[in-house]
Design an enzyme around this catalytic site. Structure first.
Site, short mmCIF file in Angstrom:
data_model
loop_
_atom_site.label_atom_id
_atom_site.label_comp_id
_atom_site.label_asym_id
_atom_site.label_seq_id
_atom_site.Cartn_x
_atom_site.Cartn_y
_atom_site.Cartn_z
N ASP A 1 27.81 9.63 -27.77
CA ASP A 1 28.23 10.62 -26.78
C ASP A 1 29.62 10.39 -26.21
O ASP A 1 30.48 11.27 -26.25
CB ASP A 1 27.22 10.66 -25.63
CG ASP A 1 25.84 11.10 -26.09
OD1 ASP A 1 25.66 11.32 -27.30
OD2 ASP A 1 24.95 11.22 -25.25
N GLU B 1 17.49 -0.02 -24.88
CA GLU B 1 18.28 1.05 -25.50
C GLU B 1 19.55 0.51 -26.15
O GLU B 1 19.92 0.90 -27.26
CB GLU B 1 18.63 2.09 -24.45
CG GLU B 1 19.43 3.27 -24.97
CD GLU B 1 19.69 4.31 -23.88
OE1 GLU B 1 20.27 5.37 -24.22
OE2 GLU B 1 19.33 4.08 -22.71
#
Length: 617
Positions: free
Chosen positions: A352, A573
């Site tokens: 992102d 994550e």
């Protein structure tokens, strides 16, 4: 309920019929519904409340409002229920120790099964304990069969491997709802997609409980090894979301639970999907490498043709919608040229906030996207040839995008000795606070040039195995991967080089930490390991160097993930670039679960490359 193990009962004719919910423990049930919470004798105290609500999304709020506190500071439910309640909540308290407290749901009750004692006993107590032990043994046996992880590994490593696949399987869910798709002519600038269902493995149940197209391919790299039928079912659901043009919405925030969680995140999702935005086609890597899908010929000719038609439509949309005006170049759509962020997020890429060109334009060329489309074309070439046993049009695309000279002309930078993106870029860009909000200030005019940020994107030609094994550029890529001054650490490979001007700089002023600007991500490290292993096994002057780097990187990743799991009991994550500590979503057994395949050294089974360029490169 007095003198009974039954908490609540009901009926639903359409599926479960008459049902009961039972509580069993080693204490006398005569105490189960005592009104007094202050019993000094061993026993259970039960309180309840009931609600009539359309969904369970706001259940926590309803329960909190129902709780009352007495003068002793003890909190209990009200023992009341609304008329026609469809949700009951029970509070069970005890003053003593129990070896087992079990709750059993029993359905399909009729006159012949009215005596619940035998059925309840089979689902609780010692019989349940025995059954669970048998399931543990069965899980361990299947784990060894599917992943062949040597018992010589220490207990902590085996525990993390089992947690990775176990939690990933536990994260598979069924979603139903309608996506929002951008449409500029509508009042709210979006239209609803058709009502759709999705069977999917979500990245993280607590943080991202919805389907992510690019993540799914990485998930299925594990799941098909456990049960290929689950993978085929999930892939089929994703293909069913394809519109007539071949576009699949990349993010499936379906259902009230997913919508509520997405609204609670630090960066609020607007849920709107844009029909020119794609995602890396990772599902094709799974189908290309799935031996059950391909090598056992599970489909007849008609089924094969239908599968190919769906995959071809998807590939053609990916290929044509992301093409640039220069042949063989591509750029990610969806980058906002009006952004006030430091560098526009590029959610299509899956990375992102990775720093692409500072000023988005249609003059960009993205090296990672070119490589993704090359990999997709190579997979399509193999899949269509295998399923239809005839020549196809993908060979020319594969030939073009694997042209080493052409790739180098577009993306290789001699000064940085690696691959870079191209776009309208200025280095002197910063974020400042103005009138209570963050704005972007540019202190130099942007210009069209190669974007001087070295990181994961720079390694995609290496990950795609396009670089010939005798090329000096291969040695430069290996030097980059092993450089402690750039992307190498004791915990894995960093997403962005320490020399980059955007290294660990936030991309917004909304308390969102940098994600793809330094921290370590398992999916990209997994793909890099796959290529290191490949280049260590092919003939060339750098095979030994590739092998040494492979061994060190693999050991670092396993050691860090296992160590962090031992400390926190979570797979994370992403991991911190300087300390290796877990960051972001916890219990992130989406692509972070690839650590299991790193342990087993099991990588995507792609086709062997033939280098078309001169070996002297």
């Amino acid at each position: 309920l007095q003198g009974s193990s039954t908490l609540v009962c009901g009926s639903r004719e359409v599926d479960v019929g008459n049902w009961q919910l039972h509580l069993k423990s080693e204490v006398a049930f005569s105490l189960i519904c005592s009104a007094s919470p202050y019993l000094q004798t061993p026993g259970l105290v039960s309180h309840y409340c009931g609600f009539k609500t359309a969904n369970s999304v706001n259940l926590s709020d309803l329960v909190q409002k129902n709780l009352t506190e007495n003068m002793f500071g003890q909190v209990k439910l009200s023992d009341t229920a609304e008329d026609d309640s469809n949700v009951y909540v029970f509070q069970i308290s005890t003053m003593s120790q129990f070896s087992t407290i079990d709750i059993a749901f029993i359905s399909g009750i009729d006159e012949k099964t009215a005596d619940m004692e035998d059925r309840t006993n089979t689902l609780t107590g010692s019989q349940l304990t025995t059954l669970l032990a048998e399931k543990h043994v069965a899980f361990d046996e299947k784990f060894r069969e599917c992943f062949n992880l040597s018992e010589e590994n220490d207990a902590k490593t085996l525990e993390v491997g089992k947690a990775a696949i176990g939690n990933m399987l536990g994260g598979i869910g069924y979603l139903y709802g309608q996506s929002k798709v951008y449409y500029h002519k509508s009042k709210h600038h979006f239209l609803h997609y058709w009502p759709a269902e999705l069977y999917t493995a979500v990245p993280c149940r607590s943080k991202l409980p919805w389907g992510q197209l690019s993540d799914e391919g990485f998930h299925q790299m594990l799941i098909w090894r456990w049960d290929f039928r689950i993978t085929l079912d999930i892939v089929g659901h994703w293909l069913d979301l394809m519109n007539v043009e071949g576009w699949i919405p990349r993010e499936q925030i379906l259902g009230l639970e997913a919508l509520r969680v997405s609204n609670c995140t630090k960066i609020k999702h607007d849920h709107v999907q844009y029909p020119d935005v794609v995602n890396p086609p990772t599902l094709l890597l799974v189908l290309c490498g799935n031996k059950f899908f391909l090598y056992e010929k599970k489909f007849n000719d008609e089924e094969s043709a239908e599968i190919v038609s769906f995959l071809e439509a998807w590939f053609q949309w990916l290929y044509t919608s992301q093409k640039w005006k220069k042949e063989g170049s591509f750029y990610w759509r969806g980058r906002d040229s009006t952004t006030v962020q430091h560098s526009c997020n590029t959610v299509a890429s899956g990375m992102d906030d990775y720093p692409w060109a500072s000023h988005p334009s249609d003059d960009e060329m993205h090296v990672d996207l070119r490589c993704w489309i090359y990999l997709a074309a190579d997979c399509m070439k193999f899949i269509t040839t295998f399923l239809q046993r005839k020549k196809n049009d993908y060979s020319s695309i594969v030939h073009q995008l694997s042209d080493f000279d052409d790739l180098n002309k577009m993306h290789y930078d001699r000064d940085h000795k690696t691959y870079l993106d191209f776009g309208n870029h200025a280095e002197k860009v910063r974020l400042v606070i103005d009138v209570g909000r963050g704005i972007r200030v540019t202190n130099e005019e942007p210009e069209l040039k190669k974007v001087p940020h070295v990181g994961y994107a720079s390694l995609f030609p290496f990950m795609s195995k396009i670089i010939p094994p005798h090329s000096e550029i291969l040695e430069q890529q290996l030097d980059l991967i092993s450089s402690n001054e750039l992307v190498c650490s004791d915990y894995g490979l960093l997403s962005l080089a320490k020399t980059s001007s955007s290294y660990m700089t936030p991309n917004s002023l909304m308390n969102q930490p940098p994600c793809w600007r330094g921290p370590i991500w398992m999916n990209i490290n997994y793909m890099i390991l796959a290529s290191l292993k490949h280049y260590s096994s092919v003939e060339g002057p750098y095979s030994d160097k590739a092998r040494d780097i492979y061994v060190k990187l693999r050991n670092n990743l396993i050691s860090n993930v296992v160590g962090e799991y031992d400390k926190t009991r979570y797979i994370w994550e992403r991991y911190d670039q300087t300390k290796g500590t877990g960051e972001g979503g916890r219990n992130f057994t989406g692509w972070s679960a690839l650590i299991l395949l790193i342990m087993t050294e099991d990588y995507p089974r792609l086709q062997k490359r033939s280098w078309l360029s001169n070996p002297a490169h």
